[in-house]
Design a protein around this motif. Structure first.
Motif, mmCIF file in Angstrom:
data_model
loop_
_atom_site.group_PDB
_atom_site.id
_atom_site.type_symbol
_atom_site.label_atom_id
_atom_site.label_comp_id
_atom_site.label_asym_id
_atom_site.label_seq_id
_atom_site.Cartn_x
_atom_site.Cartn_y
_atom_site.Cartn_z
ATOM 1 N N THR A 9 0.838 -1.386 -0.020
ATOM 2 C CA THR A 9 -0.128 -0.147 0.080
ATOM 3 C C THR A 9 0.831 1.146 -0.074
ATOM 4 O OG1 THR A 9 -1.826 -1.056 1.213
ATOM 5 C CG2 THR A 9 -1.774 1.198 1.437
ATOM 6 N N LYS A 10 1.860 1.294 0.802
ATOM 7 C CA LYS A 10 2.895 2.473 0.875
ATOM 8 C C LYS A 10 3.505 2.542 -0.265
ATOM 9 C CE LYS A 10 6.484 4.439 3.592
ATOM 10 N NZ LYS A 10 7.373 4.100 4.720
ATOM 11 N N ASP A 11 3.768 1.455 -0.959
ATOM 12 C CA ASP A 11 4.619 1.777 -2.280
ATOM 13 C C ASP A 11 3.754 2.110 -3.503
ATOM 14 O OD1 ASP A 11 7.201 1.230 -3.412
ATOM 15 O OD2 ASP A 11 6.138 -0.069 -4.657
ATOM 16 N N ARG A 12 2.442 1.847 -3.136
ATOM 17 C CA ARG A 12 1.367 2.337 -4.443
ATOM 18 C C ARG A 12 1.132 3.539 -4.185
ATOM 19 N NH1 ARG A 12 -1.714 -1.854 -2.901
ATOM 20 N NH2 ARG A 12 -3.576 -0.552 -2.759
ATOM 21 N N ILE A 13 0.872 4.084 -3.059
ATOM 22 C CA ILE A 13 0.884 5.622 -2.791
ATOM 23 C C ILE A 13 2.064 6.418 -3.210
ATOM 24 C CG2 ILE A 13 0.433 7.341 -0.985
ATOM 25 C CD1 ILE A 13 -0.823 5.235 0.602
ATOM 26 N N LEU A 14 3.250 5.715 -2.945
ATOM 27 C CA LEU A 14 4.363 6.655 -3.500
ATOM 28 C C LEU A 14 4.678 6.845 -4.835
ATOM 29 C CD1 LEU A 14 6.937 5.289 -0.900
ATOM 30 C CD2 LEU A 14 6.370 7.716 -1.169
ATOM 31 N N GLY A 15 4.338 5.730 -5.315
ATOM 32 C CA GLY A 15 4.405 5.366 -7.017
ATOM 33 C C GLY A 15 3.264 6.651 -7.567
ATOM 34 N N ALA A 16 2.179 6.569 -7.181
ATOM 35 C CA ALA A 16 1.182 7.165 -7.722
ATOM 36 C C ALA A 16 1.348 8.849 -7.334
ATOM 37 C CB ALA A 16 -0.268 7.000 -7.012
ATOM 38 N N ALA A 17 1.817 9.016 -6.195
ATOM 39 C CA ALA A 17 2.305 10.436 -5.865
ATOM 40 C C ALA A 17 3.378 10.910 -7.001
ATOM 41 C CB ALA A 17 2.622 10.617 -4.468
ATOM 42 N N GLU A 53 2.577 17.230 2.909
ATOM 43 C CA GLU A 53 4.195 17.560 3.009
ATOM 44 C C GLU A 53 5.165 16.249 3.376
ATOM 45 O OE1 GLU A 53 6.899 19.874 6.097
ATOM 46 O OE2 GLU A 53 4.972 20.910 5.852
ATOM 47 N N ASN A 54 4.818 15.615 4.191
ATOM 48 C CA ASN A 54 5.526 14.290 4.492
ATOM 49 C C ASN A 54 5.587 13.210 3.217
ATOM 50 O OD1 ASN A 54 6.318 15.008 7.047
ATOM 51 N ND2 ASN A 54 4.686 13.996 8.134
ATOM 52 N N LEU A 55 4.274 13.128 2.578
ATOM 53 C CA LEU A 55 4.265 12.312 1.432
ATOM 54 C C LEU A 55 5.292 12.850 0.367
ATOM 55 C CD1 LEU A 55 3.192 10.240 -0.465
ATOM 56 C CD2 LEU A 55 1.144 11.863 -0.961
ATOM 57 N N VAL A 56 5.410 14.039 0.187
ATOM 58 C CA VAL A 56 6.323 14.785 -0.847
ATOM 59 C C VAL A 56 7.704 14.672 -0.399
ATOM 60 C CG1 VAL A 56 7.159 17.020 -1.574
ATOM 61 C CG2 VAL A 56 4.730 16.713 -1.364
ATOM 62 N N ASN A 57 8.050 14.530 0.923
ATOM 63 C CA ASN A 57 9.257 14.248 1.403
ATOM 64 C C ASN A 57 9.795 12.835 1.081
ATOM 65 O OD1 ASN A 57 9.526 16.974 2.231
ATOM 66 N ND2 ASN A 57 9.216 16.524 4.410
ATOM 67 N N GLU A 58 8.737 11.940 1.403
ATOM 68 C CA GLU A 58 9.060 10.398 1.112
ATOM 69 C C GLU A 58 9.434 9.936 -0.206
ATOM 70 O OE1 GLU A 58 9.894 8.442 3.517
ATOM 71 O OE2 GLU A 58 10.001 10.023 4.846
ATOM 72 N N VAL A 59 8.575 10.829 -1.168
ATOM 73 C CA VAL A 59 8.931 10.400 -2.543
ATOM 74 C C VAL A 59 10.406 11.018 -3.025
ATOM 75 C CG1 VAL A 59 8.341 11.383 -4.978
ATOM 76 C CG2 VAL A 59 6.513 10.816 -3.278
ATOM 77 N N PHE A 60 10.792 11.807 -2.336
ATOM 78 C CA PHE A 60 12.212 12.251 -2.518
ATOM 79 C C PHE A 60 13.213 11.140 -1.994
ATOM 80 C CE2 PHE A 60 10.710 15.922 -4.365
ATOM 81 C CZ PHE A 60 11.676 16.555 -5.199
ATOM 82 N N ARG A 61 12.760 10.827 -0.623
ATOM 83 C CA ARG A 61 13.647 10.015 -0.022
ATOM 84 C C ARG A 61 13.785 8.621 -0.678
ATOM 85 N NH1 ARG A 61 14.610 10.080 5.686
ATOM 86 N NH2 ARG A 61 12.699 11.459 6.171
ATOM 87 N N ARG A 62 12.724 8.065 -0.947
ATOM 88 C CA ARG A 62 12.761 6.756 -1.839
ATOM 89 C C ARG A 62 13.822 6.698 -2.741
ATOM 90 N NH1 ARG A 62 7.974 3.913 -5.283
ATOM 91 N NH2 ARG A 62 7.813 5.640 -6.350
#
Length: 217
Positions: A9-17, A53-62
């Motif tokens: 689920t987390k990976d799907r959210i990051l990919g979509a974002a 904001e945290n979602l944006v950061n985690e897209v970069f962190r990945r």
């Protein structure tokens, strides 16, 4: 054995974002769009990330964590095996980034997200990137300084900034030179890396501006 559901689920959210941020920017993408694209509910986003904001950061962190590890690993090898070799230091900075950009499956959208980060004013994101990845530029700055000790710190960092900008441009493949027909993406990116490293090496070795004699009147 499959991946745990929460990871999936987390990976799907990051990919979509990542895909939506690349297309519409950070301000232009809503959490509702992300949840719809990832086929999850808003509670899943709140659970894994807490905020946009945290979602944006985690897209970069990945992506950035992987690229940072590759860069610093290459730099360590260069300093141990080829001390004082500016070309090897620059290759450690440039090649992992272009390798990620070459991977259209995992890196292509992220390259466009990086371009969005440059184009949009997002102070929180810039602080996040500075806090978590600023040390990478500092490590490369020290390594380059050892190769070109005639540059003062300000001159060095101007040139490092220009290299980072040129590298982002090359990653996005915005330039005049397009991949020729019959040439693989890997070969094209490899040549781009060689050309950029050659260009950057000449730039870092150029005499400091204050040391260049003024033209005669």
């Amino acid at each position: 054995m499959g991946k745990p559901a929460n990871f999936s689920t987390k990976d799907r959210i990051l990919g979509a974002a990542e895909e939506l941020f690349a297309q519409h920017g950070f301000a232009g993408t809503s959490l509702r769009q992300v949840t719809s694209h990832a086929d999850v509910n808003i509670a899943a986003v709140n659970y894994h990330f807490g905020s946009k904001e945290n979602l944006v950061n985690e897209v970069f962190r990945r992506r950035m964590d992987e690229m940072t590890a590759a860069r610093l690993g290459r730099l360590e090898q260069a300093l141990a095996g080829q001390p004082g070799d500016l070309h090897a230091v620059l290759a450690a900075f440039v090649e992992p980034a272009l390798a990620m950009a070459q991977d259209r499956q995992s890196g292509g959208a992220f390259v466009r997200v990086i371009a969005r980060a440059y184009a949009e004013k997002n102070d929180n994101l810039r602080k996040f990137l500075s806090d978590h990845y600023g040390h990478v530029l500092r490590e490369f700055g020290k390594a380059i300084a050892a190769c070109v000790p005639e540059l003062n710190k300000e001159e060095l960092y101007w040139r490092l900034d220009f290299l980072a900008g040129a590298l982002t441009y090359a990653m996005a493949d915005f330039g005049l030179i397009k991949r020729p027909h019959g040439i693989s993406e890997a070969a094209h990116r490899s040549k781009a890396a060689r050309e950029l490293i050659h260009f950057a090496e000449a730039g870092f070795r150029a005499r400091p501006r204050d040391a260049v004699p003024s033209p005669s009147p």
